[in-house]
Design an enzyme around this catalytic site. Structure first.
Site, PDB file in Angstrom:
ATOM      1  N   GLU A 200       6.497   8.082  -4.647  1.00 41.96           N
ATOM      2  CA  GLU A 200       7.031   7.506  -3.045  1.00 41.96           C
ATOM      3  C   GLU A 200       7.930   6.287  -3.665  1.00 41.96           C
ATOM      4  O   GLU A 200       8.373   6.060  -4.723  1.00 41.96           O
ATOM      5  CB  GLU A 200       5.893   5.952  -3.816  1.00 41.96           C
ATOM      6  CG  GLU A 200       6.061   4.358  -2.650  1.00 41.96           C
ATOM      7  CD  GLU A 200       4.934   3.763  -3.183  1.00 41.96           C
ATOM      8  OE1 GLU A 200       4.457   3.962  -3.537  1.00 41.96           O
ATOM      9  OE2 GLU A 200       5.940   2.326  -2.236  1.00 41.96           O
TER      10      GLU A 200
ATOM     11  N   ARG B  68      14.752   0.549  -1.447  1.00 36.67           N
ATOM     12  CA  ARG B  68      14.826  -0.960  -2.295  1.00 36.67           C
ATOM     13  C   ARG B  68      16.431  -0.945  -2.972  1.00 36.67           C
ATOM     14  O   ARG B  68      17.174  -2.105  -2.953  1.00 36.67           O
ATOM     15  CB  ARG B  68      14.364  -1.745  -3.477  1.00 36.67           C
ATOM     16  CG  ARG B  68      12.522  -2.159  -2.594  1.00 36.67           C
ATOM     17  CD  ARG B  68      11.598  -2.107  -3.706  1.00 36.67           C
ATOM     18  NE  ARG B  68      10.428  -2.149  -3.794  1.00 36.67           N
ATOM     19  CZ  ARG B  68       9.095  -2.908  -4.652  1.00 36.67           C
ATOM     20  NH1 ARG B  68      10.055  -3.146  -5.946  1.00 36.67           N
ATOM     21  NH2 ARG B  68       8.494  -1.816  -4.575  1.00 36.67           N
TER      22      ARG B  68
ATOM     23  N   LYS C 228      -3.497   0.097   1.030  1.00 32.20           N
ATOM     24  CA  LYS C 228      -2.479  -0.056  -0.419  1.00 32.20           C
ATOM     25  C   LYS C 228      -2.973  -1.039  -0.820  1.00 32.20           C
ATOM     26  O   LYS C 228      -3.043  -2.394   0.362  1.00 32.20           O
ATOM     27  CB  LYS C 228      -1.318   0.320   0.171  1.00 32.20           C
ATOM     28  CG  LYS C 228      -0.381  -0.710  -1.240  1.00 32.20           C
ATOM     29  CD  LYS C 228       1.220  -0.506  -1.422  1.00 32.20           C
ATOM     30  CE  LYS C 228       2.035  -1.215  -2.249  1.00 32.20           C
ATOM     31  NZ  LYS C 228       3.154  -0.948  -2.349  1.00 32.20           N
TER      32      LYS C 228
END
Ligand code: 3PG
Length: 220
Positions: A51, A55, A139
């Site tokens: 993943e 960002r 999640k």
């Protein structure tokens, strides 16, 4: 370790993404060259579902570069917070998405794109909203801060048909507590890719951390 063969163009489901290894590494990496070495190091340690968080300014470039340079790994986009990001991540080569929460907009975009999504939830209403949008693999974020193992045990009653990937505050020390729960398939965590290891280009350390994470499976 990787024990299931998929064709290189296999279209993964969210469940398959979660079932591949005990840990999905949550990666924030700034330089494309480092990203490729890091992905190779993780793959060497038996972790192929990665993943890459959206960002950093180069996150999409990183997704594209890893996808092209390391065909054995499956790159997903993390921190997806808008439909535009889901689209951009797909164009960059992302094969799954992870989001800290869920909006109608993201749910629709991922469905339309055929992009498997692990949406983030932390409360019963959020689980119910995610299920109403068709998501049963979720999640749990931020896992430790939002109630940890006890919260997931409480979710198991009403949400017997939901499977979770707890993420946030998880490390080698507490991962087993989560992985021992029936409603947890894998955990997510950034501990496999320490910023210092990237800075030092200590790829062997990342391989060791990946191998160590894979061994968590043995304790199930
Ligand atoms: C995140 O999205 O930041 C993840 O939850 C990672 O959390 P961690 O750094 O506590 O593993």
């Amino acid at each position: 370790m990787i024990n299931k063969n998929y064709s290189l163009d296999h279209r993964f489901t969210a469940l398959e993404v979660m079932q591949d290894a005990p840990v999905i590494p949550v990666i924030t990496v700034r330089e494309v060259d480092d990203a490729i070495s890091m992905a190779q190091a993780l793959l060497k340690g038996g972790i192929r579902m990665l993943e890459v968080t959206l960002r950093t300014p180069k996150a999409l470039e990183v997704i594209k570069a890893i996808t092209e340079a390391v065909p054995g790994v499956v790159v997903g986009a993390g921190t997806v917070r808008s439909s535009d990001q889901a689209l951009a991540a797909t164009h960059a080569g992302a094969r799954f998405a992870v989001s800290p929460g869920l909006t109608v907009d993201i749910a629709r975009a991922c469905r339309d794109l055929g992009l498997p999504l692990l949406p983030g939830v932390a409360t019963p209403s959020e689980v119910m909203f995610a299920q109403s949008e068709g998501f049963n693999e979720l999640k749990f974020f931020p896992a430790v801060q939002a109630g940890g193992v006890k919260m997931l045990q409480a979710f198991a009653g009403p949400f017997f048909d939901v499977k979770f990937c707890p993420t946030g505050g998880i490390s080698l020390a507490n991962a087993k507590d989560f992985l021992g729960l029936d409603n947890v398939i894998c955990v997510g965590g950034s501990w496999l890719v320490p910023p210092k290891a990237i800075e030092d280009k200590d790829w062997d350390l990342i391989t060791r951390l990946a191998k160590e994470a894979n061994e968590l499976k043995l304790g199930e």
